[in-house]
Scaffold this active site. Structure first.
Site, PDB file in Angstrom:
ATOM      1  NE  ARG A  18      -0.922   1.799   3.449  1.00 22.33           N
ATOM      2  CZ  ARG A  18       0.186   2.588   3.696  1.00 22.33           C
ATOM      3  NH1 ARG A  18       1.485   1.813   4.386  1.00 22.33           N
ATOM      4  NH2 ARG A  18       0.233   3.587   3.270  1.00 22.33           N
ATOM      5  N   GLY A  19       0.154   2.410  -0.167  1.00 20.07           N
ATOM      6  CA  GLY A  19       0.779   3.741  -0.492  1.00 20.07           C
ATOM      7  C   GLY A  19       1.011   4.054  -1.743  1.00 20.07           C
ATOM      8  CB  ALA A  20       0.423   6.857  -3.798  1.00 13.83           C
ATOM      9  NE  ARG A  61      -6.417   1.066  -2.289  1.00 11.32           N
ATOM     10  CZ  ARG A  61      -5.542   1.672  -1.280  1.00 11.32           C
ATOM     11  NH1 ARG A  61      -4.371   1.143  -0.994  1.00 11.32           N
ATOM     12  NH2 ARG A  61      -6.334   2.562  -0.621  1.00 11.32           N
ATOM     13  CB  CYS A 129      -1.952   8.312   6.108  1.00 14.74           C
ATOM     14  SG  CYS A 129      -2.313   6.622   5.342  1.00 14.74           S
ATOM     15  CG  ASP A 198      -3.114   7.777  -2.699  1.00 15.55           C
ATOM     16  OD1 ASP A 198      -2.589   7.770  -1.513  1.00 15.55           O
ATOM     17  OD2 ASP A 198      -3.330   6.649  -3.389  1.00 15.55           O
ATOM     18  CE  LYS A 209      -5.320   6.014   3.941  1.00 19.10           C
ATOM     19  NZ  LYS A 209      -6.314   5.276   3.049  1.00 19.10           N
ATOM     20  CE  LYS A 234       3.157   9.226  -4.685  1.00 18.22           C
ATOM     21  NZ  LYS A 234       3.829   9.447  -3.218  1.00 18.22           N
TER      22      LYS A 234
HETATM   23  C1  RUB Z   1      -1.774   5.826   1.864  1.00 19.09           C
HETATM   24  C2  RUB Z   1      -1.850   7.618   1.783  1.00 19.09           C
HETATM   25  C3  RUB Z   1      -0.528   8.141   1.343  1.00 19.09           C
HETATM   26  C4  RUB Z   1      -0.329   8.409  -0.052  1.00 19.09           C
HETATM   27  C5  RUB Z   1       1.134   8.445  -0.181  1.00 19.09           C
HETATM   28  O1  RUB Z   1      -3.118   5.289   1.390  1.00 19.09           O
HETATM   29  O2  RUB Z   1      -2.737   8.088   1.653  1.00 19.09           O
HETATM   30  O3  RUB Z   1      -0.471   9.294   2.232  1.00 19.09           O
HETATM   31  O4  RUB Z   1      -0.443   7.024  -0.806  1.00 19.09           O
HETATM   32  O5  RUB Z   1       2.177   7.516   0.296  1.00 19.09           O
HETATM   33  P1  RUB Z   1      -3.441   3.868   1.635  1.00 19.09           P
HETATM   34  P2  RUB Z   1       3.594   7.828  -0.431  1.00 19.09           P
HETATM   35  O6  RUB Z   1      -2.889   3.386   2.917  1.00 19.09           O
HETATM   36  O7  RUB Z   1      -4.727   3.625   1.700  1.00 19.09           O
HETATM   37  O8  RUB Z   1      -2.599   3.292   0.560  1.00 19.09           O
HETATM   38  O9  RUB Z   1       4.156   8.958  -0.216  1.00 19.09           O
HETATM   39  O10 RUB Z   1       4.075   6.505   0.475  1.00 19.09           O
HETATM   40  O11 RUB Z   1       3.356   7.367  -1.865  1.00 19.09           O
END
Ligand code: RUB
Length: 306
Positions: A18-20, A61, A129, A198, A209, A234
């Site tokens: 998870r995480g974008a 997603r 988050c 995201d 989030k 992004k």
């Molecule tokens: C994660 C979230 C993060 C972004 C950015 O949501 O909202 O703030 O994805 O993350 P989820 P990163 O847990 O539902 O995926 O900086 O790691 O890309």
């Protein structure tokens, strides 16, 4: 170990990955693995299999444009008129995937450097988050010897804030875990809010989030700067063509057991929308921009991400 496409799609869907940024790198890797594993001789068959793989991954997603950008970047060779045999398509797709993944890691490092410069020598950061990009900036500030403390929100319902709090504590950053509804209680003591994204739209709106917009609202009221850390992949080219970002709605059971609440509707939107007037700056690997300059980033990279 090579993962099958379905395994990767399932990992992303179920949020084991998870995480974008992480999901976009996993998707690029999965496309690469599909190209490497293709056994036939027909380039048309290979193209179709890669397109099907893209559809599977993109359905996992819906809110994260990083996923679409990562997949489109990796599959750019599908549109090369001169890539008309299996081996050259395989080679180009594999190179594109590697390039995307390397670019993503490099971006994270640069965002850490640029973002950390906005963090005061001594002060309190609030984050929401679990964002690798936001953490990159916070950890770099700590590594540079800045005397910082962090409030990390729990981030219901998945509690990704636990990951953030642990990562910060392991790195030696003093961190306090708080419930999401404690944001306003603490915001007056905070010097800077740092969150990830995201998706960033062409009008400078940030999708992140659920709860991010509340944090930004409270920060604005208390005149606390809000910094969004977001790699250029992004940013959503489709938003510049009028398309709205779909807000992912996940299983209500993640919030509460529906069986224990007869007659109650449980809603579980997992992202929300922060308008640009609540954002001080967006930190990209190309530098800090005003959220109102998001369109410029999209124009610059449109060809790569579509
Ligand atoms: C994660 C979230 C993060 C972004 C950015 O949501 O909202 O703030 O994805 O993350 P989820 P990163 O847990 O539902 O995926 O900086 O790691 O890309």
């Amino acid at each position: 170990m090579d993962m099958t496409l379905e395994e990767t799609a399932d990992d992303i869907r179920s949020m084991r990955v998870r995480g974008a940024a992480k999901i976009s790198r996993a998707a690029a890797q999965a496309i690469r693995d599909v190209a490497m594993a293709f056994k036939g001789n027909s380039v048309e068959d290979m193209r179709n299999i890669l397109r099907e793989a893209a559809v599977t991954l993109l359905g996992t997603r819906p809110s994260a444009v990083s996923l679409r950008n990562g997949v489109n970047y990796t599959l750019a060779p599908l549109h090369d008129a001169d890539t008309n045999d299996v081996e050259s398509l395989r080679k180009k797709v594999s190179e594109k995937a590697d390039e995307f993944i390397a670019r993503s890691h490099e971006a994270l490092k640069l965002i850490g450097e640029y973002g950390s410069r906005r963090i005061p020598q001594k002060g309190i950061v609030m984050t929401h988050c679990n964002s690798q990009a936001a953490l990159s900036a916070i950890l770099k500030a700590h590594d540079d010897g800045k005397d910082i403390r962090v409030y990390a929100t729990e981030s219901r319902p998945w509690k990704q804030g636990h990951i953030t709090a642990r990562a910060l504590a392991e790195a030696g950053v003093p961190v306090t875990l708080i419930v999401d509804s404690a944001i306003r209680h603490f915001i007056d003591t905070v010097d800077i809010v740092i969150v990830g994204a995201d998706t960033v739209t062409s009008s400078g709106t940030v999708i992140n989030k659920i709860g991010t917009s509340v944090m930004a609202l409270c920060a604005k009221e208390s005149r606390v700067p809000v910094i969004v850390c977001a790699e250029t992949y992004k940013f959503s080219p489709r938003s510049a063509r009028g398309e709205m970002v779909e807000i992912e709605e996940r299983d209500p059971a993640e919030v509460a057991d529906p069986g224990a609440f007869p007659g109650v509707t449980i809603a579980n939107p997992v992202f929300d929308v922060t308008p640009p007037e609540y954002i001080t700056a967006i930190v990209t690997e190309k530098g800090l921009i005003s959220p109102y300059a998001a369109f410029e980033i999209i124009k610059e990279f449109e060809g790569e991400f579509k």
